[in-house]
Motif scaffolding. Structure first.
Motif, PDB file in Angstrom:
ATOM      1  N   SER A   1       0.792   5.264   0.473  1.00 10.13           N
ATOM      2  CA  SER A   1      -0.080   6.210   1.163  1.00 10.13           C
ATOM      3  C   SER A   1      -0.145   7.558   0.467  1.00 10.13           C
ATOM      4  O   SER A   1       0.857   8.051  -0.068  1.00 10.13           O
ATOM      5  N   ASN A   2      -1.343   8.129   0.452  1.00 10.96           N
ATOM      6  CA  ASN A   2      -1.577   9.509   0.009  1.00 10.96           C
ATOM      7  C   ASN A   2      -0.953   9.787  -1.365  1.00 10.96           C
ATOM      8  O   ASN A   2      -0.231  10.762  -1.563  1.00 10.96           O
TER       9      ASN A   2
ATOM     10  N   ASP B   1      -4.925   6.372  -0.719  1.00 15.96           N
ATOM     11  CA  ASP B   1      -4.004   5.247  -0.567  1.00 15.96           C
ATOM     12  C   ASP B   1      -4.231   4.278  -1.724  1.00 15.96           C
ATOM     13  O   ASP B   1      -5.382   3.997  -2.094  1.00 15.96           O
TER      14      ASP B   1
ATOM     15  N   THR C   1      -3.472   0.432  -3.044  1.00 16.70           N
ATOM     16  CA  THR C   1      -3.053  -0.915  -2.645  1.00 16.70           C
ATOM     17  C   THR C   1      -2.907  -1.798  -3.880  1.00 16.70           C
ATOM     18  O   THR C   1      -3.843  -1.918  -4.683  1.00 16.70           O
TER      19      THR C   1
ATOM     20  N   GLY D   1      -8.241   1.497  -4.474  1.00 18.32           N
ATOM     21  CA  GLY D   1      -8.085   2.807  -3.854  1.00 18.32           C
ATOM     22  C   GLY D   1      -9.295   3.654  -4.201  1.00 18.32           C
ATOM     23  O   GLY D   1      -9.878   3.502  -5.288  1.00 18.32           O
TER      24      GLY D   1
ATOM     25  N   THR E   1       0.838  -1.194   0.000  1.00 17.37           N
ATOM     26  CA  THR E   1       0.000   0.000   0.000  1.00 17.37           C
ATOM     27  C   THR E   1       0.874   1.246   0.000  1.00 17.37           C
ATOM     28  O   THR E   1       1.783   1.376   0.833  1.00 17.37           O
TER      29      THR E   1
END
Length: 382
Positions: free
Chosen positions: A62-63, A96, A98, A112, A60
């Motif tokens: 992030s952001n 996020d 993944t 996401g 994953t």
């Protein structure tokens, strides 16, 4: 006592090596665009290693900010990577992202809240670009003058008039760039031939007597998800005769002089084949089916006129491998993802010998034969 300690130490070391080997086999890293992965197409970045969850592996990020990104799943190097072409996504809103990978099936999924898997772009214009004549635009996909006419939906045509004593080398490029292009191996005048998505193979046609050369690209059966189904046809017609002109070579030489192609491929390859051509002749993609022997080598007999070969399996292939006509060959594919890392030799390796680039090179030098080793240094294909 010393012997016992030595045996115990040896067992401990062997168990450690075995553990490391198992770990290496189950190690996957996501490599891709910096905006997604933090580093630019780096398969050695341990921060992007995937975590095992049952039979699947996940990572994953992030952001991730809005944008278009491409990536591959690797084994920590470019020796192996999935899928064959980049997996492209678009992030519409920061979220996020993944990535899930199933090693058993090579299936990749992305999830996401703001993620969309990139679909096939709309083809607005197709150019024939390459070299050999000015009309091919010197490989300029944005400004080349050979703009194809749209005859029907996803069917394009262009005619080069009055060509004589020229050798053409070209590809089809859509929308002014290289992100959507097709190459292939010319199969002879009027022969419908597979067009290969984002291939490293240029289409090569030689014209002797003055002729019109009509080129057609047919995308009506093209499946963007598999990148298969596109066709092209080159028809050479002598000026003023209405009959086919001379496009060398058209008729394959006699096939009684056969050679044997031997190949060792990475574990997991299925439906292994050998696609061959010599600039004018070719066998139908994916080529002649190869048979696996007890010694671990796949083999097949092919016409001796072959000058190039692509070793391929389901969903994976090498790049073009230049070979010497009329000679049996032994190809060791160490890695292939629309590229080629390995060796080509013209003598059989010794029984039990582990073939490496260095060993094959030494063998070739001693035998006075040629060795071809091509390394795919760029895994992001445009």
């Amino acid at each position: 006592m010393k012997k016992l300690l030595a045996v115990i130490l040896c067992l401990v070391l062997c168990m450690g090596v075995l553990a490391l080997s198992v770990f290496a086999e189950d190690y996957y890293v996501v490599a891709g665009d910096q905006g997604l992965c933090g580093t630019n197409w780096d398969p050695s970045n341990a921060a992007n290693a995937m975590t095992k969850s049952g039979d699947l592996y996940t990572k994953t990020f992030s952001n991730v900010q809005p944008g278009s990104y491409g990536f591959k799943v690797t084994n920590g190097s470019w020796d192996q990577s999935w899928p064959g072409q980049n997996f492209d996504i678009t992030v519409s809103t920061a979220c996020d992202v993944t990535i899930t990978f199933n090693p058993a099936t090579s299936e990749i999924k992305v999830s996401g809240s703001g993620v969309a898997v990139a679909g096939e772009p709309v083809v607005e214009v197709v150019r024939i670009v390459g070299a050999g004549i000015d009309d091919l635009g010197n490989w300029d996909p944005a400004n080349g003058p050979a703009v194809m006419t749209k005859k029907a939906d996803r069917l394009y045509e262009y005619t080069f008039a009055g060509l004589e004593n020229v050798s053409l080398m070209f590809k089809f490029a859509a929308n002014g760039g290289w992100s959507y292009n097709f190459g292939g191996a010319y199969g002879g005048s009027g022969v419908v031939t597979d067009a290969w998505w984002n291939s490293g193979t240029n289409i090569e046609v030689s014209v002797t007597e003055k002729s019109d050369v009509k080129v057609e690209l047919d995308l009506r059966a093209f499946d963007y998800s598999t990148k298969n189904g596109a066709k092209f046809t080159v028809t050479v017609t002598a000026v003023g005769s209405g009959n086919p002109g001379t496009s060398d070579p058209v008729t394959p030489p006699a096939e009684e002089n056969e050679i044997t192609v031997h190949a060792k491929v990475p574990e997991g390859w299925t439906n292994v084949g050998a696609y061959i051509w010599d600039g004018g002749n070719n066998n139908a993609w994916p080529g002649a089916a190869m048979t696996l022997g007890e010694d671990g080598w796949y083999t097949v007999k092919v016409p001796g006129w072959a000058k190039n070969v692509i070793i391929n399996g389901d969903g994976v292939q090498t790049n073009d491998i230049a070979i010497e006509s009329g000679k049996d060959i032994w190809v060791v594919v160490k890695a292939a993802d629309n590229g080629f890392v390995g060796t080509v030799a013209y003598e059989a390796p010794k029984t039990g010998e582990s073939v490496t680039v260095a060993a094959a090179a030494a063998l070739a030098l001693l035998a006075g034969t040629a060795l071809v080793t091509t390394v795919s240094a760029k895994k992001k294909f445009f």
